[in-house]
Enzyme design. Structure first.
Site, short mmCIF file in Angstrom:
data_model
loop_
_atom_site.label_atom_id
_atom_site.label_comp_id
_atom_site.label_asym_id
_atom_site.label_seq_id
_atom_site.Cartn_x
_atom_site.Cartn_y
_atom_site.Cartn_z
N VAL A 71 -0.66 12.83 -11.64
CA VAL A 71 -0.32 11.45 -11.99
C VAL A 71 -1.35 10.48 -11.45
O VAL A 71 -1.81 9.58 -12.14
CB VAL A 71 1.09 11.09 -11.47
CG1 VAL A 71 1.33 9.59 -11.54
CG2 VAL A 71 2.16 11.82 -12.27
N LYS A 86 -6.06 0.91 -10.87
CA LYS A 86 -7.11 0.14 -10.19
C LYS A 86 -8.23 -0.25 -11.15
O LYS A 86 -8.87 -1.29 -10.97
CB LYS A 86 -7.69 0.96 -9.02
CG LYS A 86 -6.65 1.42 -8.00
CD LYS A 86 -5.69 0.32 -7.60
CE LYS A 86 -4.51 0.84 -6.81
NZ LYS A 86 -3.50 1.54 -7.58
N GLY A 113 9.75 -5.15 -8.33
CA GLY A 113 8.61 -5.86 -7.76
C GLY A 113 8.01 -5.17 -6.56
O GLY A 113 7.50 -5.83 -5.64
N ALA A 127 4.13 -5.08 -8.77
CA ALA A 127 3.31 -6.23 -8.35
C ALA A 127 1.85 -6.05 -8.74
O ALA A 127 1.18 -7.00 -9.17
CB ALA A 127 3.44 -6.44 -6.85
N GLU A 185 13.04 -8.61 -9.36
CA GLU A 185 13.13 -7.77 -8.17
C GLU A 185 14.55 -7.82 -7.60
O GLU A 185 15.12 -8.90 -7.43
CB GLU A 185 12.12 -8.25 -7.12
CG GLU A 185 12.30 -7.69 -5.72
CD GLU A 185 12.29 -6.16 -5.66
OE1 GLU A 185 13.05 -5.59 -4.86
OE2 GLU A 185 11.54 -5.53 -6.44
N THR A 242 9.65 -0.35 -13.14
CA THR A 242 8.94 0.26 -12.00
C THR A 242 9.82 0.15 -10.75
O THR A 242 9.48 -0.53 -9.79
CB THR A 242 7.59 -0.45 -11.75
OG1 THR A 242 7.82 -1.85 -11.49
CG2 THR A 242 6.67 -0.34 -12.95
N ARG A 283 10.35 6.25 -7.95
CA ARG A 283 9.99 7.53 -8.54
C ARG A 283 10.92 8.63 -8.04
O ARG A 283 11.46 8.55 -6.94
CB ARG A 283 8.52 7.87 -8.21
CG ARG A 283 7.55 6.82 -8.73
CD ARG A 283 6.10 7.22 -8.49
NE ARG A 283 5.72 8.40 -9.25
CZ ARG A 283 5.36 8.37 -10.52
NH1 ARG A 283 5.31 7.24 -11.19
NH2 ARG A 283 5.01 9.50 -11.15
N HIS A 327 -23.34 -8.16 10.10
CA HIS A 327 -23.10 -9.57 9.78
C HIS A 327 -23.91 -9.99 8.57
O HIS A 327 -25.09 -9.64 8.48
CB HIS A 327 -23.50 -10.45 10.97
CG HIS A 327 -23.35 -11.92 10.68
ND1 HIS A 327 -22.13 -12.55 10.67
CD2 HIS A 327 -24.28 -12.86 10.37
CE1 HIS A 327 -22.31 -13.83 10.37
NE2 HIS A 327 -23.61 -14.05 10.20
#
Length: 468
Positions: free
Chosen positions: A46, A56, A185, A190, A207, A272, A275, A447
């Site tokens: 998955v 992503k 949510g 999200a 939610e 969502t 699971r 830096h």
């Protein structure tokens, strides 16, 4: 070996080729075991195919689209910006997902792991049967690692199909919906809500609890809520989803909030809400493996079940359902089979939400540390004081360290903002190694970099801040 009614002999067999399974197979092979891996659907599981990686990719595409639309702060004005979502999906599927999954298959073969296609069922503690299309084969094994992952939960009134979709359907839409409703949510809801909002959708998130992203601290979530408000995302908390009706060209969602029934219409509703472990229809009970009431497999600290020959890892065992947790447990199980003295230790296990801004947490929160009896203090450095964050024009967020008062040992940390998913690794390493704030403060950081914020937070913990 004879094919037919006789069982083929295997040394170590892994069931499932996701981020738990394929890692277990490779590590077991590296430890000298003869390994076979059984996969019924797709290599990479998955996560690589319809989860972590493609989500992503869409999140990244949304960011690029927003930057193209609005970069005036940098003195950049653009005109005629268009989104070709079919091309976005093609890039996600071919240049990201297929490249990774083919890479995993290459790694399995490189490490001499035999790939067996089909669905596995236990016959007993040392035998399983694999069914593939119209054929079946029985295998005997010395050790098995079960890594079958999880699937989206379907709730009453929201039967998947048509315009009522799960996260997999949400990742594979053919067009950006004008209106998208999301039930749940948590992290998945999200993340995808933010992605589609960035791509131009009007998003509503329902939610059931008092806040979205309930597993993260409230001050972290507030920054995501603020970002959602700017994007026009509507968030309804303490909402009970009751029913979705597919109208053919739209879907009507009924929910209850503040004692009042409401309806919204959208192009799609994506559910969502969590699971479910893929432990049914495996024959685990036949093999004598003990399970919890939730269908999770009971394991010890080496990921071994009560049946000596069978191990289990990932989403099917208790704990967070995280790909990196599965990969970690995979190595423990594979090495335990080889006789190594190893055991799981989740102290440095990070949790990340790829929202806007990103959220990341590792170790204990202040509340958890105090509940554990530790005398701690909290040090917080805002990204507004970080040069790299300023140059990125992404100053929303902070780094927080939870340290013991007596000797400044780092026991927890949270990061909100740009690069949080990467920055958290330094804090995780510090916790894993038992470091204190001085160890971080004395580490020379490049830096300008976002990681300097961790150093600044460590100096703050020591009472010697430079940039505060």
């Amino acid at each position: 070996m004879v094919v037919g009614d006789f069982a083929l002999e295997l040394d170590t067999v892994v069931i499932g080729a996701g981020p738990g399974g394929y890692v277990a197979a490779i590590r077991a092979s590296q430890m000298g075991q003869k390994v076979a891996i059984i996969e019924r659907e797709y290599i990479g599981g998955v996560c690589l195919n319809v989860g972590c990686i493609p989500s992503k990719a869409l999140i990244s595409a949304g960011h690029h689209y927003q930057e193209a639309l609005d970069s005036e702060v940098f003195g950049i004005t653009t005109e005629g910006v268009k989104l070709d979502f079919a091309k976005t999906q093609e890039w996600k599927d071919n240049s990201v997902v297929k490249k990774l999954t083919s890479g995993v298959e290459f790694l399995l073969k490189k490490n001499k792991v035999e790939i067996i296609r089909g669905e596995a069922f236990f016959v007993d503690a040392n035998t399983l049967r694999v069914i593939h299309e119209d054929s079946a084969q029985t295998y005997s094994f010395n050790h098995a690692i079960v890594a079958t992952g999880s699937r989206p939960i379907e709730i009453k009134g929201f039967k998947f199909g048509g315009r009522i979709i799960d996260s997999t359907g949400g990742l594979n839409l053919k067009e950006v919906p004008k209106k998208l409703a999301i039930v749940g949510g948590g992290v998945i809801g999200a993340e995808l809500g933010a992605a589609y909002a960035n791509l131009g959708a009007e998003v509503t998130i329902l939610e059931g609890t008092a806040q979205i992203l309930p597993n993260f601290e409230k001050d972290m979530v507030k920054l995501v809520e603020r970002s959602f408000k700017k994007k026009g995302v509507k968030v309804v908390t303490n909402a009970m989803a009751k029913e979705a009706v597919d109208n053919g060209n739209s879907v009507t969602v009924t929910y209850e909030a503040k004692g009042k029934e409401e309806k919204i219409e959208a192009d799609y509703v994506m559910v969502t809400v969590g699971r479910r472990p893929n432990t049914d229809d495996l024959g685990l009970e036949i093999a004598g493996v003990e399970m919890t009431d939730r269908g999770l497999v009971k394991v010890d600290e080496q990921c071994r079940t009560n049946v000596k020959s069978i191990f289990a890892i990932g989403d099917i065992v208790p704990g967070a359902a995280l790909a990196h947790k599965a990969s970690y447990e995979a190595k423990i199980a594979a090495e335990a089979i080889s006789g190594k003295d190893v055991a799981v230790d989740y102290i440095g296990m990070p949790a990340v939400a790829f929202t806007d801004p990103e959220l990341a947490s590792v170790g204990m929160t202040e509340k958890e540390a105090k509940e554990a009896g530790l005398d701690v203090k909290v040090s917080k450095f805002t990204l507004a004081g970080n040069g790299r964050a300023l140059s990125l024009n992404q100053t929303e967020g902070f780094v927080r360290l939870v340290t013991t008062k007596e000797d400044n040992v780092i026991v927890g940390g949270q990061v909100v903002g740009a690069g949080a998913s990467d920055t958290i690794a330094e804090i995780g390493l510090a916790i894993e190694a038992g470091m204190n704030a001085e160890d971080i403060a004395l580490t020379i950081h490049s830096h300008p970099s976002l990681s300097e914020a961790v150093m600044d937070t460590a100096e703050l913990a020591l009472g010697l801040p430079i940039h505060v």
